[in-house]
Design an enzyme around this catalytic site. Structure first.
Site, mmCIF file in Angstrom:
data_model
loop_
_atom_site.group_PDB
_atom_site.id
_atom_site.type_symbol
_atom_site.label_atom_id
_atom_site.label_comp_id
_atom_site.label_asym_id
_atom_site.label_seq_id
_atom_site.Cartn_x
_atom_site.Cartn_y
_atom_site.Cartn_z
ATOM 1 N N GLY A 150 0.817 -1.211 0.000
ATOM 2 C CA GLY A 150 0.000 0.000 0.000
ATOM 3 C C GLY A 150 0.850 1.260 0.000
ATOM 4 N N CYS A 154 3.972 5.335 22.860
ATOM 5 C CA CYS A 154 4.833 4.387 23.546
ATOM 6 C C CYS A 154 4.908 3.064 22.812
ATOM 7 C CB CYS A 154 4.341 4.192 24.974
ATOM 8 S SG CYS A 154 4.282 5.738 25.893
ATOM 9 N N ASN A 185 -7.581 3.751 9.099
ATOM 10 C CA ASN A 185 -7.033 2.549 9.708
ATOM 11 C C ASN A 185 -7.145 2.523 11.226
ATOM 12 O OD1 ASN A 185 -5.115 4.656 8.792
ATOM 13 N ND2 ASN A 185 -3.666 3.586 10.121
ATOM 14 N N GLY A 237 -2.388 -6.182 -0.365
ATOM 15 C CA GLY A 237 -2.780 -7.580 -0.221
ATOM 16 C C GLY A 237 -2.876 -8.089 1.201
ATOM 17 N N HIS A 238 -1.905 -7.711 2.038
ATOM 18 C CA HIS A 238 -1.829 -8.347 3.354
ATOM 19 C C HIS A 238 -2.935 -7.921 4.296
ATOM 20 C CE1 HIS A 238 -0.145 -5.042 5.888
ATOM 21 N NE2 HIS A 238 0.207 -4.566 4.712
HETATM 22 C C1 LIG Z 1 -4.935 3.269 5.362
HETATM 23 C C2 LIG Z 1 -3.627 2.638 5.052
HETATM 24 N N1 LIG Z 1 -2.903 3.093 4.025
HETATM 25 C C3 LIG Z 1 -1.714 2.553 3.694
HETATM 26 C C4 LIG Z 1 -1.185 1.507 4.411
HETATM 27 C C5 LIG Z 1 0.154 0.986 4.013
HETATM 28 O O1 LIG Z 1 0.057 -0.309 3.499
HETATM 29 P P1 LIG Z 1 1.340 -1.261 3.466
HETATM 30 O O2 LIG Z 1 1.679 -1.585 4.858
HETATM 31 O O3 LIG Z 1 0.901 -2.427 2.658
HETATM 32 O O4 LIG Z 1 2.430 -0.495 2.818
HETATM 33 C C6 LIG Z 1 -1.917 0.996 5.497
HETATM 34 C C7 LIG Z 1 -1.431 -0.147 6.305
HETATM 35 O O5 LIG Z 1 -0.564 -0.078 7.091
HETATM 36 C C8 LIG Z 1 -3.159 1.578 5.833
HETATM 37 O O6 LIG Z 1 -3.873 1.132 6.870
HETATM 38 S S1 FES Z 2 7.636 5.245 25.702
HETATM 39 FE FE1 FES Z 2 6.349 6.530 26.739
HETATM 40 S S2 FES Z 2 6.617 5.933 28.777
HETATM 41 FE FE2 FES Z 2 7.835 4.587 27.717
#
Ligand SMILES: Cc1ncc(COP(=O)(O)O)c(C=O)c1O
Ligand code: FES
Ligand SMILES: Cc1ncc(COP(=O)(O)O)c(C=O)c1O
Ligand code: FES
Lengths: 122, 388, 388
Positions: B71, B325, B151, B200-201
């Site tokens: 992506g 974090c 996402n 794909g994934h």
């Molecule tokens: C909305 C969105 N766009 C793009 C990506 C990027 O896809 P990829 O990890 O296959 O590069 C992701 C996934 O991480 C996504 O959730």
């Molecule tokens: S990374 Fe934020 S407290 Fe550890």
């Protein structure tokens, strides 16, 4: 990602809580992380007799809080002031590179609590 | 220990039918589709079949599908390829503040290289304002890039209306549909998209393959120059097994798409209700109705996300968080920030994302283990008023 | 029918050990290595192990290895990433006329975008002239891009000397080692390379994965912006199975590298001698000693490459050709052109490339079927003097 020691202190944190009428309280926050750590001290004859913490933060933050309290208890205030974040991280068998800053919080909170005690009792 | 995967928006296992479909392409049919001999021929047919399967799912013609490696590559190609091809037309891009980093970071890069980028704000549900979008269009605008489904929160943008506005102003429209494809019906014609990216994934194909839809006649500069693959739009030897897997995953996703969506929405809603009923001080992030059917994002006040995820993990539950974090970055989720969620609650945000293999028992198990974990972590928190 | 694959420079079957290594990563260990939970953790260790395996084969540190989707992506990244990062230093690139299209086409694109590119000529063996290279360096030169081994002829460039010249003039050195890695010892330190590109499917890993070596401290602009993967050098969810496969393929390639090379060279030489002994009017293309051990490129005068390949194909033999008629482009092989091979002989050029599974029987079979095929095609050819 985390060592067994970190996970142990994270899942069974020692000395969680607050001390009522604490002799010293230290609070530090890391604005970028949004994490907050609070340490409460009970001091007798310049020795840390009791210590408790509260932490809002990641696994490393909670584990270092727990570890720093274990390391500080029974120490004199001067000895406790010498405790460094590196020493805390080492006692946990290390932290991931991007989590080293979390250990700063714990040592800083302890030092703040000691300073606070000294201000209150000078 | 029981393992419960609730992180399908991060990635998915390869579906058994997909694995069966790809296995012959590693050793038996291993040819290079660009070759003219027996080893190449078998394989080039398989690539073209996959192209048809992808095209069918998003309702375009196979010639409009270009295979990519992920992506992120697709998003980079859409943005950089448009900017390079339309340099003479203008240099202004409109996007939103809640896009995936593959779009946002590319926009920041383009800003440093002579583009003007407008980042539209969103409301507290993560929704864009179409008025604001239309007002942002200038004579120099060459591209609107707005994601289909978010996402982190699952919030769905009104892509059809965005497409209409884009067409009205003769501006190209790219939509990052990585999270939408396979979960809800995605139709490039209805959306009026000129470019659409999928990966794909996220839908049961292997990692390392994706596709970009490029509407016929859309001028694009390639991101990867070289050989003649993909009609000169993307060089590099085809990832044949990955492409075959993507095709099969698209075909499977197209079967019973709506029933599957309903089933996931039912489970997701049960999880949401269960959490809201049992745990106080919980905030649901994202739009309540315009939302991907599989996604639930909640902030458990007073608790930091990573510590929650680690506790989940110890119980076999895989989820994800918008806390800095967990991500190794300094700022917590930019999506939460754009929605005006305060920093502490952003750190508390937790995403459960369901998939075709999620079950009622999975949801019940999470609802069972969640309250004591939350209670324990809250008791450790200096922010929790219940402790004071 | 017997199937004989003599096109390993085009692509290779996945090695059985590689297939075994990757299979668990489709369904059991399917996590996203960026995730903190169980599903991510198992997988991120596997990615790092593969990074070590790749690093070991080319003698660098694992942190200097960045995973890509193919050789073409790597070459694009090397060239475009250097140009973008070193804009303040200069805009001049030196490359050679016999590079793979992933380098050449990228250079042509860069020329249209403000770069000056010098394409070094080669002699009739396909060899560069180091004097010419050194003379081409100017104050504005930021990059020398010279391939390690040529994909069509197998000619090996003197990379160590090129590296020395690059260092002497403080110019960055990129080498496309897609054909060299796994066939001969490749050591980035000895070569003095700052950037080196390899591709999995040429060495028994699946298609859709590759790597680029980026010497520590080498400033590069990413080709694919987005998430924090690969230390911000290449965004996109990791192709875990592909990466694991690449690691395993590198480990296997490293075992007995020199014995395998000797074995292939022996078979290749037998094929070459057999052809030269049996068939008149044959020209070997490429350097006679500085050559990949597995590659043989011969022009069978008076015959066009595609018609030869089709005849081979009917007998189960897969090979490739420098003829435009196979490639869909108008010009015959630019490599033959750069070497000064005349157009008719360029159209006749045929590449046999051997691999670890090639056998003495394969060679014998080819030597058996070849003479009558050549005879038949020559008798059909208006160019053939024997017919006049
Ligand atoms: C909305 C969105 N766009 C793009 C990506 C990027 O896809 P990829 O990890 O296959 O590069 C992701 C996934 O991480 C996504 O959730
Ligand atoms: S990374 Fe934020 S407290 Fe550890
Ligand atoms: C020398 C050389 N460079 C680059 C490439 C491109 O590699 P890929 O097909 O993996 O993109 C190839 C293979 O085709 C090659 O032989
Ligand atoms: S003669 Fe048919 S392509 Fe050249």
């Amino acid at each position: 990602m985390y060592t067994e020691k970190v996970m142990d202190h994270f899942s069974n944190p020692r000395n969680v809580g607050e001390i009522e009428n604490a002799d010293g309280v230290g609070e530090v926050g890391n604005a970028s992380c949004g994490d907050i750590m609070k340490i409460f001290l009970k001091v007798e004859d310049n020795v840390i007799k009791d210590i408790k913490f509260k932490t809002f933060g990641c696994g490393a933050a909670i584990a270092t809080s727990s570890m720093v309290t274990e390391m500080a208890i029974g120490k004199t205030l001067d000895e406790a002031m010498e405790l460094t974040n590196a020493a805390v991280a080492e006692a946990l068998d290390g932290l991931p590179a991007n989590k080293m800053h979390c250990s700063n919080l714990a040592a800083d909170a302890l030092h703040e609590a000691i300073k606070n005690y000294r201000e209150n009792h000078s | 220990m029981k393992k419960i995967y609730m992180d399908y928006n991060a990635t998915t296992p390869v579906r058994p039918e997909v694995l069966d479909a790809i296995l012959p392409f590693y050793r038996e049919e291993f040819g290079n589709p660009s070759s003219v001999h027996w080893a190449g021929r078998a394989v080039s047919g398989a690539v073209e079949k996959a192209r048809e399967q992808v095209a069918k799912l998003i309702n375009c013609s196979p010639a409009e599908v270009v295979f990519t490696s992920c992506g992120s590559e697709g998003d980079n190609m859409a943005l950089k390829g448009t900017v390079a091809a339309l340099r003479d037309k203008g240099n202004h891009i409109i996007t939103t503040g809640v896009e995936h980093p593959a779009v946002l970071e590319t926009c920041h890069y383009l800003e440093k290289n002579g583009c003007d980028v407008t980042f539209l704000t969103v409301d507290s549900d993560g929704m864009v304002d179409l008025r604001q979008l239309e007002d942002a269009i200038t004579e120099k605008t060459i591209l609107i890039s707005a994601m289909w489904g978010n996402n982190e929160t699952g919030t769905l943008f009104p892509v059809e209306e965005i497409g209409r506005i884009a067409r009205k102003h003769k501006v190209r429209f790219h939509t990052d549909a990585v999270q939408a494809v396979g979960k809800i019906p995605v139709d490039v014609q209805k959306a009026g998209a000129d470019l659409l990216v999928l990966s794909g994934h996220k839908i049961g194909a292997p990692k390392g393959v994706g596709a970009i839809y490029i509407r016929r006649g859309t001028r694009m500069t390639p991101l990867i120059h070289g050989g003649h693959q993909e009609r000169n739009r993307r060089a590099g030897t085809h990832n044949v097994a990955g492409i075959v897997g993507l095709g099969m995953a698209c075909e499977l996703a197209g079967q019973n798409l709506e029933q599957n969506a309903e089933r996931m929405a039912h489970l997701r809603d049960k999880l949401e209700q269960g959490i809201l009923n049992q745990i106080p001080d919980v905030k649901v992030n994202g739009h309540r109705t315009q939302r991907l059917p599989n996604t639930l994002n909640v902030s458990f006040a007073y608790i930091e996300g990573e510590s929650l995820l680690l506790n989940f993990d110890m119980k076999g539950v895989a989820a994800s968080s918008g806390s800095a974090c967990t991500s190794g970055s300094l700022e917590p989720s930019h999506v939460m920030g754009a929605m005006g969620v305060d920093v502490a609650l952003a750190h508390s945000s937790t995403r459960f994302s369901l998939g075709p293999d999620s079950t009622e028992e999975d949801v019940d198990y999470i609802l069972e283990i969640l309250p004591p974990i939350i209670q324990r972590l809250r008791e450790m928190s200096p922010l929790y008023p219940g402790n004071k």
